[in-house]
Design an enzyme around this catalytic site. Structure first.
Site: not given
Ligand code: S3P
Length: 440
Positions: A168, A315
């Site tokens: 993210q 997840d």
């Molecule tokens: C996601 C990244 C993950 C994950 C989320 C979806 C994404 O979060 O937990 O459900 O689509 O980039 P983080 O990368 O911040 O851990």
């Protein structure tokens, strides 16, 4: 160990589209001038909220068939300020990636918000680096949380060494750089999911790798739209992988699942625990590996889950922990403090629900451990098998609700889950599909 009670029909099933790719298909369609198309889009609350937000910035989205949309965007330089707050509901990915993108749109002002769970989630992790790029972004909630107030502007080129392996954060900064036609150099210590990189390349752009976890993107960027094919979500398939492996009988073929190596940690972890799962029909679609997964009833044992695997199972840890209840020797997860920053604090939610079942769980700042095979736990399983009702709290978290519904199906325990509506954020039809797989 918990007595295994579920008998499965041998079936071919599909799960809804990948959530990460669905969000990104909207974001790249909005950045691109002209038409884009997506099939397999996840029509669940989270990505639909992202779609709805960008229609307020000028993206046209037309539904052609279930999961199939045609988008038309005036291009990133002509997106406009929305005249209402953008509501991302429960979705951390939706708000964080969109915030990055909007920060890089000169002249676009917006307020991004969400539900009570989203308003508690940490936003400092994106606010800090975006601000260093020159962005104007303020968390209006307590301790830099949403609502996020953004005034889009031209950003400066930036180099960031991320302290957290988070797709993210990575995608937020990439989208900010792309929207603003500026350069970004980024590194992380463990690979987080690389869907943004793959989609960016699929549209004809180059990424310069300075080492495997350190890359650079530089303008000009090619954003002329594309046709995105979204496979089924391995994070949703994970619930049925655990169901299939721990059923007493029956095999499941889960078709058309995204198998990006940064997402397949659940297969590695379950295999380390002794699960038999086969991959069939492997292929590449839109720059992403895809295949079918076949499960066989298996005997599980405790395994060491290495730190490097954590980002690729982040997840799936709640449902993996359920599998751990059926594993000889129990289950332990460490190095997973990021669980505390998800839709709920998943260390607390899993530990407190396991304790409600009567299980001894040790909680750590970065994980938890349980020994489901002791004499005491056998007494717990016997009490639960005799029909004792146990209230389970889902804490506004879809994956907690689904994990305990799978435990209920596998064990036959009388679990009473307080609220299951959160499942709509990622997996509409989950309970019907689960019922369809089971013999009464
Ligand atoms: C996601 C990244 C993950 C994950 C989320 C979806 C994404 O979060 O937990 O459900 O689509 O980039 P983080 O990368 O911040 O851990």
């Amino acid at each position: 160990m918990i007595p295994r009670n579920a008998k499965l029909k041998s079936k071919e099933i599909r799960v809804p589209g990948d959530k990460s790719l669905s969000h990104r298909s909207v974001l790249f369609a909005a950045l691109s001038k002209g038409k884009s198309k997506v099939t397999g889009f996840l029509e669940a609350e989270d990505p639909l909220n992202t779609m709805s937000a960008f229609t307020k910035l000028g993206l046209n989205a037309k539904k052609i068939a279930p999961g199939e949309y045609e988008f038309e965007s005036p291009g990133k330089d002509k997106l406009i300020s929305p005249n209402v707050d953008l509501d991302f509901g429960n979705a951390g990915t939706g708000i964080r990636l969109s915030a990055g993108l909007i920060c890089g749109l000169s002249g676009v002002n917006a307020v991004l918000t969400g539900d009570d769970s989203l308003k508690k989630r940490p936003m400092g992790r994106i606010i800090k680096p975006l601000t260093s790029m020159g962005a104007s972004i303020v968390g209006l909630g307590e301790k830099e949380t949403a609502p996020l107030k953004i005034e889009g502007k031209k950003l400066a080129s930036f180099r960031y060494e991320s302290p957290i392996a988070s797709a993210q954060i990575k995608s937020c900064l990439m989208l900010a750089a792309i929207a603003s036609e500026t350069e970004l150099e980024y590194s992380e210590n463990i690979l987080s999911r690389d869907h943004t990189e793959n989609m960016f390349r699929f549209l004809g752009n180059k990424i310069e790798y300075l080492s495997p976890l350190h890359f650079k993107i530089s303008p000009p960027y090619f954003l002329n739209g594309g046709e995105f094919k979204v496979p089924g979500d391995i994070s949703s398939a994970a619930f049925f992988l655990v169901l299939g492996v721990l059923a007493k009988e029956g095999t499941l073929l889960i078709q058309n699942i995204g198998l990006n190596p940064a997402r397949t940690g659940i297969l590695t972890a379950l295999k380390l625990m002794g699960a038999k799962i086969e991959i069939e029909n492997q292929r590449i679609e839109c720059g992403e590996p895809v295949g079918d997964l076949r499960t066989y009833p298996s005997t599980l044992k405790k395994a060491n889950i290495p730190e490097e695997l954590i980002p690729s199972i982040i997840d799936e840890i709640p449902i993996l922990s359920v599998a751990g209840l059926f594993s000889e020797g129990g289950f332990e997860i460490r190095h997973a403090e990021e669980l505390r920053a998800k839709e709920s604090d998943r260390i607390h939610t899993m530990v407190s629900n396991f304790r409600a079942l009567g299980i001894d769980v040790e909680e750590f700042p970065d994980g938890y451990a349980l020994d489901g095979t002791s004499k005491k736990s056998n007494e717990v399983w016997n009490t639960l098998s005799s029909g004792k009702k146990v209230p389970i709290l889902s804490f506004m978290d879809h994956r907690i609700a689904m994990s305990f519904l799978i435990l209920k199906a596998l064990s036959g325990f009388a679990l009473e889950i307080d609220e299951t509506s959160w499942i709509e954020t990622s997996f509409p039809g989950f309970e019907t599909l689960l019922k369809d797989c089971l013999y009464e």
